[in-house]
Design a protein around this motif. Structure first.
Motif, short mmCIF file in Angstrom:
data_model
loop_
_atom_site.label_atom_id
_atom_site.label_comp_id
_atom_site.label_asym_id
_atom_site.label_seq_id
_atom_site.Cartn_x
_atom_site.Cartn_y
_atom_site.Cartn_z
N GLY A 33 -6.61 -2.86 2.91
CA GLY A 33 -7.62 -2.52 1.92
C GLY A 33 -7.12 -2.43 0.50
N VAL A 34 -5.86 -2.82 0.26
CA VAL A 34 -5.33 -2.69 -1.10
C VAL A 34 -5.94 -3.71 -2.05
N GLY A 35 -6.42 -4.84 -1.51
CA GLY A 35 -7.07 -5.83 -2.36
C GLY A 35 -6.12 -6.41 -3.39
N SER A 36 -6.61 -6.52 -4.64
CA SER A 36 -5.82 -7.15 -5.70
C SER A 36 -5.08 -6.14 -6.56
N HIS A 37 -5.13 -4.87 -6.19
CA HIS A 37 -4.43 -3.87 -6.99
C HIS A 37 -2.93 -4.20 -7.00
N PRO A 38 -2.28 -4.11 -8.18
CA PRO A 38 -0.87 -4.53 -8.26
C PRO A 38 0.08 -3.70 -7.40
N ARG A 39 -0.35 -2.55 -6.91
CA ARG A 39 0.55 -1.81 -6.03
C ARG A 39 0.84 -2.59 -4.75
N SER A 40 -0.02 -3.59 -4.46
CA SER A 40 0.20 -4.40 -3.27
C SER A 40 1.51 -5.17 -3.36
N TRP A 41 1.96 -5.52 -4.58
CA TRP A 41 3.19 -6.29 -4.71
C TRP A 41 4.38 -5.48 -4.21
N ALA A 42 4.49 -4.26 -4.73
CA ALA A 42 5.62 -3.42 -4.35
C ALA A 42 5.54 -2.98 -2.89
N ALA A 187 -6.02 4.75 8.71
CA ALA A 187 -6.01 6.19 8.44
C ALA A 187 -4.68 6.66 7.88
N HIS A 188 -3.71 5.75 7.79
CA HIS A 188 -2.36 6.13 7.38
C HIS A 188 -1.98 5.50 6.05
N GLY A 189 -0.90 6.02 5.47
CA GLY A 189 -0.35 5.45 4.26
C GLY A 189 -0.99 5.97 2.99
N ASP A 190 -0.59 5.38 1.88
CA ASP A 190 -1.10 5.77 0.57
C ASP A 190 -2.22 4.83 0.16
N HIS A 191 -3.27 5.38 -0.42
CA HIS A 191 -4.43 4.56 -0.81
C HIS A 191 -4.86 4.82 -2.25
N HIS A 192 -3.92 5.16 -3.11
CA HIS A 192 -4.25 5.39 -4.52
C HIS A 192 -4.53 4.07 -5.22
N ASP A 193 -5.72 3.91 -5.73
CA ASP A 193 -6.07 2.72 -6.50
C ASP A 193 -6.39 3.13 -7.93
N ASP A 194 -5.48 3.86 -8.55
CA ASP A 194 -5.72 4.33 -9.90
C ASP A 194 -5.79 3.16 -10.87
N THR A 195 -6.46 3.39 -11.99
CA THR A 195 -6.69 2.33 -12.97
C THR A 195 -5.43 2.07 -13.79
N VAL A 196 -5.12 0.79 -13.96
CA VAL A 196 -4.03 0.39 -14.84
C VAL A 196 -4.59 -0.58 -15.88
N THR A 197 -3.84 -0.81 -16.93
CA THR A 197 -4.27 -1.68 -18.01
C THR A 197 -3.47 -2.97 -17.98
N TRP A 198 -4.18 -4.10 -18.09
CA TRP A 198 -3.55 -5.42 -18.07
C TRP A 198 -3.45 -5.96 -19.49
#
Length: 377
Positions: A33-42, A187-198
């Motif tokens: 469910g991370v989608g395109s959020h850049p945290r998916s890279w790390a 139900a597990h892991g981190d799911h923070h999708d906080d806003t970042v600036t591009w």
């Protein structure tokens, strides 16, 4: 859990497999469910790293094959990228990779050199920030995911390659937790999708003014990638869903801090790459108590055993019923709660020191933000 089918195994081997299972539960849940959020890279990079170690352990110790189906060279590159200067690819080899990335990036975004004036209109790098803190760059993301440096991919082209890596992580998780469905991982892991600036900009204008304008492009980008991984670890890894994932998160953050500190240690031995300002900044990083401590032998042994799943050297010290955090106590002689606080303080310190270095103006007074244009994503 599939570990039971690998019996008979030694107690330390069973503990290693349980640690690997907790890593997979944490990273699979974080990625879903991370989608395109850049945290998916790390998170994807860490997922590849822990899955790679599990695959190696299964093959070497248990003669088992989870059938990951990913491209081995890209998976290995992503794994080594997470070690920065501390892996088989040493500092000079990492710099060579970034030189290739820079060349490929120019060829993708500026394929025709006939009308050079048009180059002024083209942006070829994306930066992601949170306030005044740099978080990630598009080239850092490409390096994190192990994509070939000789072939730059646009963000739109990352999908198939990233999905292939994640399919390997997913296959490892499905193999380990036979019978568990996606909802069980979600139900597990981190799911923070906080806003970042591009921001968009030109590599040839943005990066040369970073780090007080002293560093080569390839060294500047490699350090920005270390900083990016540290930023991702301190922002998007902590979870309290269960004890397993909390422990896996601690392991993730600890390994990132250790690899970053080891990389600073190696860089400090290369004065030929550093100017006066850079030398002082590296000295300041190495003077931080967290950076100094996390590379000492007890923590190095913890990193090796915890990360590589090789606990044979503490096999005779294990209690009858060890838990996931037993290696922390046996290797480092520190209470896990103290290690958790130590790692968080260390990541914060490294992020603050590196960010201050990255945005330090070059002699003419320009910083990276003077050459970036904010974009809506």
């Amino acid at each position: 859990m599939r570990v039971d089918s690998l019996l008979p195994v030694e107690l330390h081997e069973k503990l290693s497999m349980t640690i690997a299972a907790s890593d997979l539960q944490y990273v699979a849940g974080s990625i879903l469910g991370v989608g395109s959020h850049p945290r998916s890279w790390a998170m994807s990079q860490w997922g590849v790293m822990v899955t790679f170690e599990l695959d190696q352990t299964l093959r070497r110790v248990h003669s088992a094959d989870p059938g990951l189906g990913w491209e081995p060279t890209i998976a290995a590159a992503a794994r080594h990228a997470g070690k920065f200067f501390d892996g088989k690819r040493n500092l000079d080899e990492v710099l060579t990779s970034f030189r290739s990335l820079i060349t490929s990036n120019e060829q993708v975004f500026f394929p025709s050199r006939r009308v050079r004036a048009l180059d002024l209109l083209r942006n070829d790098v994306s930066f992601i920030t949170d306030g005044t803190e740099l978080v990630l760059t598009s080239l850092s993301g490409q390096f994190m995911l192990g994509f070939p440096p000789e072939k730059i991919l646009t963000l739109a082209e990352w999908g198939p390659h990233a999905r292939a890596l994640m399919a390997g992580v997913g296959q490892a998780a499905a193999w380990t937790f036979e019978g568990r469905d996606l909802d069980g991982f979600a139900a597990h892991g981190d799911h923070h999708d906080d806003t970042v600036t591009w921001w968009d900009g030109k590599l040839s204008r943005v990066v040369p003014v970073a780090f007080a304008g002293e560093l080569s492009l390839e060294l500047a980008l490699s350090l920005i990638s270390i900083h990016s991984t540290v930023q991702a670890a301190r922002r998007w890894t902590r979870t309290t869903c269960c004890a397993w994932c909390a422990t896996a998160s601690l392991k993730h953050r600890f390994v990132v801090l250790h690899h970053a500190a080891r990389s600073f240690e190696m860089l400090s031995g290369r004065p030929d790459l550093l100017g006066p300002e850079a030398t002082e900044h590296v000295r300041e990083l190495m003077a931080d108590v967290h950076v100094r401590t996390v590379v000492t032998p007890p923590y190095r042994r913890l990193r090796n055993g915890w990360f590589h799943l090789g606990l044979g050297d503490i096999a005779q010290q294990l209690p009858r019923d060890p838990d996931l955090l037993t290696p922390v106590t046996l290797y480092a002689g520190i209470d896990p709660l103290d290690l958790d606080a130590f790692v968080d303080r260390g990541l914060d310190a490294v992020a603050a020191l590196m960010n201050a270095w990255i945005v330090e103006p070059e002699p003419g007074g320009a910083t990276i933000f003077d050459n970036l244009r904010r974009v809506d994503m």
